[in-house]
Design a protein around this motif. Sequence first.
Motif, PDB file in Angstrom:
ATOM      1  N   ARG A 111       0.830  -1.218   0.000  1.00 46.26           N
ATOM      2  CA  ARG A 111       0.000   0.000   0.000  1.00 46.26           C
ATOM      3  C   ARG A 111       0.865   1.269   0.000  1.00 46.26           C
ATOM      4  O   ARG A 111       0.454   2.300  -0.520  1.00 46.26           O
ATOM      5  CB  ARG A 111      -0.971   0.009   1.170  1.00 46.26           C
TER       6      ARG A 111
ATOM      7  N   GLN B  81       6.211  -2.440  -5.057  1.00 41.29           N
ATOM      8  CA  GLN B  81       5.518  -3.041  -6.194  1.00 41.29           C
ATOM      9  C   GLN B  81       6.256  -4.191  -6.862  1.00 41.29           C
ATOM     10  O   GLN B  81       5.859  -4.611  -7.943  1.00 41.29           O
ATOM     11  CB  GLN B  81       5.245  -1.950  -7.248  1.00 41.29           C
TER      12      GLN B  81
ATOM     13  N   ARG C  72       6.376  -7.412  -7.436  1.00 40.13           N
ATOM     14  CA  ARG C  72       5.635  -8.667  -7.324  1.00 40.13           C
ATOM     15  C   ARG C  72       6.553  -9.872  -7.509  1.00 40.13           C
ATOM     16  O   ARG C  72       6.479 -10.844  -6.752  1.00 40.13           O
ATOM     17  CB  ARG C  72       4.516  -8.725  -8.348  1.00 40.13           C
TER      18      ARG C  72
ATOM     19  N   ASP D 178      -4.659  -9.187  -5.882  1.00 38.79           N
ATOM     20  CA  ASP D 178      -5.241  -7.854  -6.039  1.00 38.79           C
ATOM     21  C   ASP D 178      -4.386  -7.034  -7.011  1.00 38.79           C
ATOM     22  O   ASP D 178      -3.380  -6.435  -6.622  1.00 38.79           O
ATOM     23  CB  ASP D 178      -5.330  -7.168  -4.677  1.00 38.79           C
ATOM     24  N   GLU D 179      -4.805  -7.002  -8.253  1.00 35.65           N
ATOM     25  CA  GLU D 179      -4.024  -6.306  -9.282  1.00 35.65           C
ATOM     26  C   GLU D 179      -4.088  -4.797  -9.168  1.00 35.65           C
ATOM     27  O   GLU D 179      -3.278  -4.099  -9.776  1.00 35.65           O
ATOM     28  CB  GLU D 179      -4.457  -6.781 -10.668  1.00 35.65           C
ATOM     29  N   LYS D 180      -5.033  -4.268  -8.404  1.00 36.91           N
ATOM     30  CA  LYS D 180      -5.074  -2.831  -8.161  1.00 36.91           C
ATOM     31  C   LYS D 180      -3.952  -2.430  -7.193  1.00 36.91           C
ATOM     32  O   LYS D 180      -3.325  -1.402  -7.354  1.00 36.91           O
ATOM     33  CB  LYS D 180      -6.416  -2.400  -7.600  1.00 36.91           C
ATOM     34  N   LEU D 181      -3.748  -3.261  -6.174  1.00 38.31           N
ATOM     35  CA  LEU D 181      -2.694  -2.985  -5.201  1.00 38.31           C
ATOM     36  C   LEU D 181      -1.314  -3.351  -5.731  1.00 38.31           C
ATOM     37  O   LEU D 181      -0.334  -2.669  -5.482  1.00 38.31           O
ATOM     38  CB  LEU D 181      -2.939  -3.789  -3.908  1.00 38.31           C
TER      39      LEU D 181
ATOM     40  N   PRO E 114       0.109  -4.306  -9.221  1.00 38.95           N
ATOM     41  CA  PRO E 114      -0.060  -4.533 -10.661  1.00 38.95           C
ATOM     42  C   PRO E 114       0.987  -5.487 -11.244  1.00 38.95           C
ATOM     43  O   PRO E 114       2.018  -5.683 -10.750  1.00 38.95           O
ATOM     44  CB  PRO E 114       0.101  -3.139 -11.270  1.00 38.95           C
TER      45      PRO E 114
END
Length: 176
Positions: free
Chosen positions: A141, A145, A147, A171-174, A176
């Motif tokens: 958050r 980022q 991943r 959660d691809e919004k959190l 990407p």
Amino acid sequence: ELAGPGAADVLGRLLQETQPASRLNTLHEEALLSLHRLGRSAPLESYLVTAETRVEELLLKGERLDEACDILFKKGMLLNRAGRREASATAYQRLLAVSEKNPLPGEAGERVPLVLYNLACLASLGGEKARALEWLEKAVRAGYQDRAWIELDLELEAIRGEEGYRRLLADEKLLP
């Protein structure tokens, strides 16, 4: 890592010729850790005391908080690599406390997501799954980022099977 009968002497001379730098992963810090692993912990302990004194001085004056945070970040990294996870977490949490009270400029402020991520790793390594998931979500958050690294990092192995971990990575919004 250097090894062999003369390694500690070479590293000791290297420490005398180099100075602690403001950047991370310096030759000086690598020499401190190598000496520590070879059973000569005094230089690392001395460095940590000096670093703590400087942090206290800066925080007391309320100036150069970015420098104080840089030192705390380095201290957290060194302590973790030396196997002192609780002390590492304490350094990181102090950095977060400073950053919550004061907006940090430049690199110091940009490092907050990584600090949160490192706290997730420390909690995971310590078997604190719920706490690790909490720190990991805060890190994401806050802007962490990477991943691919989250999925590969062995320090997060303890939480891979947890629902919160799977939900966060889905959660691809959190992330990407």
